[in-house]
Design a protein around this motif. Structure first.
Motif, short mmCIF file in Angstrom:
data_model
loop_
_atom_site.label_atom_id
_atom_site.label_comp_id
_atom_site.label_asym_id
_atom_site.label_seq_id
_atom_site.Cartn_x
_atom_site.Cartn_y
_atom_site.Cartn_z
N ILE A 110 0.72 -1.27 0.10
CA ILE A 110 -0.07 -0.12 0.08
C ILE A 110 0.73 1.22 0.00
CG2 ILE A 110 -1.72 1.36 1.26
CD1 ILE A 110 -2.95 -1.43 2.31
N SER A 111 0.60 2.02 -0.96
CA SER A 111 1.19 3.21 -0.90
C SER A 111 1.37 4.23 0.46
CB SER A 111 0.77 4.34 -2.04
OG SER A 111 1.19 5.60 -1.85
N PRO A 112 2.79 4.62 0.60
CA PRO A 112 2.80 5.48 1.92
C PRO A 112 1.82 6.76 1.96
CG PRO A 112 5.04 4.88 1.06
CD PRO A 112 3.94 4.39 0.12
N LEU A 113 1.50 7.15 0.72
CA LEU A 113 0.55 8.33 0.74
C LEU A 113 -0.71 8.10 0.92
CD1 LEU A 113 1.78 9.84 -2.71
CD2 LEU A 113 2.14 10.93 -0.29
N LEU A 114 -1.16 6.75 1.04
CA LEU A 114 -2.48 6.31 1.63
C LEU A 114 -2.20 6.08 3.26
CD1 LEU A 114 -3.89 3.84 -1.26
CD2 LEU A 114 -4.77 6.11 -0.48
N LEU A 115 -1.03 5.48 3.59
CA LEU A 115 -1.01 5.06 4.88
C LEU A 115 -0.65 6.38 5.82
CD1 LEU A 115 1.48 2.11 4.44
CD2 LEU A 115 -1.03 2.06 4.89
N LEU A 116 -0.43 7.48 5.16
CA LEU A 116 0.09 8.47 6.04
C LEU A 116 -1.31 9.13 6.84
CD1 LEU A 116 2.23 10.56 7.23
CD2 LEU A 116 1.89 11.97 5.18
N PRO A 117 -2.38 9.28 6.21
CA PRO A 117 -3.37 9.85 6.94
C PRO A 117 -3.87 8.82 7.81
CG PRO A 117 -3.81 10.04 4.33
CD PRO A 117 -2.46 9.24 4.55
N CYS A 118 -3.60 7.56 7.74
CA CYS A 118 -4.06 6.39 8.68
C CYS A 118 -3.28 6.88 10.03
CB CYS A 118 -3.79 5.18 8.08
SG CYS A 118 -4.70 4.71 6.57
N LEU A 119 -1.98 7.10 9.68
CA LEU A 119 -1.03 7.24 10.92
C LEU A 119 -1.57 8.49 11.59
CD1 LEU A 119 2.33 6.12 9.80
CD2 LEU A 119 0.53 4.75 11.06
N VAL A 120 -1.73 9.66 10.90
CA VAL A 120 -2.37 10.90 11.30
C VAL A 120 -3.74 10.80 12.31
CG1 VAL A 120 -3.05 13.23 11.12
CG2 VAL A 120 -0.93 12.33 9.86
N LEU A 121 -4.55 10.26 11.67
CA LEU A 121 -5.86 9.80 12.37
C LEU A 121 -5.57 8.71 13.65
CD1 LEU A 121 -8.63 9.33 9.68
CD2 LEU A 121 -8.14 11.25 11.34
N THR A 122 -4.76 7.91 13.55
CA THR A 122 -4.42 7.05 14.65
C THR A 122 -3.80 7.66 15.80
OG1 THR A 122 -4.23 5.14 13.22
CG2 THR A 122 -3.45 4.78 15.50
N PHE A 123 -2.91 8.68 15.46
CA PHE A 123 -2.13 9.54 16.65
C PHE A 123 -3.30 10.40 16.99
CE2 PHE A 123 -0.19 13.69 17.20
CZ PHE A 123 0.52 13.35 18.32
N LEU A 124 -4.23 10.98 16.56
CA LEU A 124 -5.21 12.02 16.93
C LEU A 124 -6.46 11.12 17.63
CD1 LEU A 124 -5.05 14.73 14.01
CD2 LEU A 124 -4.01 14.71 16.34
N VAL A 125 -6.98 10.36 16.96
CA VAL A 125 -8.34 9.77 17.32
C VAL A 125 -8.01 8.14 16.79
CG1 VAL A 125 -9.73 11.74 17.21
CG2 VAL A 125 -9.21 10.46 15.09
N GLY A 126 -7.06 7.34 17.75
CA GLY A 126 -6.85 6.17 17.32
C GLY A 126 -7.66 5.22 16.59
N PRO A 127 -8.84 4.92 17.13
CA PRO A 127 -9.86 3.98 16.43
C PRO A 127 -10.23 4.28 15.07
CG PRO A 127 -10.44 4.06 18.84
CD PRO A 127 -9.57 5.03 18.40
N ALA A 128 -10.17 5.58 14.75
CA ALA A 128 -10.64 6.30 13.46
C ALA A 128 -9.45 5.86 12.71
CB ALA A 128 -10.90 7.66 13.31
N GLY A 129 -8.40 6.03 12.99
CA GLY A 129 -7.04 5.83 12.07
C GLY A 129 -7.20 4.26 11.73
N LEU A 130 -7.28 3.43 12.51
CA LEU A 130 -7.02 1.80 12.48
C LEU A 130 -8.29 1.50 11.70
CD1 LEU A 130 -6.54 -0.94 13.05
CD2 LEU A 130 -7.91 -0.74 15.24
N LEU A 131 -9.47 2.23 11.67
CA LEU A 131 -10.61 1.85 10.63
C LEU A 131 -10.42 2.36 9.41
CD1 LEU A 131 -13.58 0.71 10.28
CD2 LEU A 131 -14.30 3.09 10.91
N LEU A 132 -9.78 3.41 9.18
CA LEU A 132 -9.41 3.91 7.97
C LEU A 132 -8.44 2.96 7.12
CD1 LEU A 132 -9.43 5.91 5.36
CD2 LEU A 132 -7.57 7.14 6.46
#
Length: 149
Positions: A110-132
């Protein structure tokens, strides 16, 4: 013993540095292994030690409350030691999950560009980043609930 407010700040700073390293490693393959060891093992373990210490201090200090009702949880988190322990709990688990997202995602191509928003969301609102991350992985057919060794 480190005061709860100081431990809160110290652990937050350590976790933030881990998150920055994790995000950079998405785009720097040579840094991934060392970063993933740091963010997936070392830092969560250090945070776990801090968690156990501050939790013990809170219990020894007579923190009131529990987990059987919202009122009991509110009472428990009125204690700075318990509140700091709860925060460190989030820091450790979210960083561990973020590392899993990065490792599994990169491993699945998976592209790092798709993973980066997942990490940002996980940092800020954990389960939302995991879900993404799960939605991206499952929709691309490249990331399931399993991880590769």
């Amino acid at each position: 013993m480190i005061p709860a407010a100081s431990l809160f700040s110290l652990c937050s700073t350590i976790a933030l540095l881990g998150w920055v390293a994790l995000a950079i490693a998405l785009f720097a393959p040579r840094l991934r292994r060392a970063t993933w060891i740091g963010t997936g093992l070392v830092l969560p373990a250090l945070l776990a030690v801090a968690y156990i210490g501050i939790l013990a201090a809170g219990l020894a200090g007579g923190a009131k409350g529990g987990f059987d009702s919202i009122e009991a949880v509110r009472s428990l988190f009125a204690d700075d030691h318990a509140l700091t322990a709860g925060w460190i709990h989030y820091l450790a688990f979210d960083l561990f999950v973020g590392t899993w997202i990065a490792r599994a995602g990169i491993g699945a191509g998976i592209s790092p560009l798709l993973l980066l928003p997942c990490l940002v969301l996980t940092f800020l609102v954990g389960p939302a980043g995991l879900l993404l991350a799960l939605v991206i992985g499952l929709s691309t057919g490249r990331l399931g609930l399993e991880t590769r060794p």
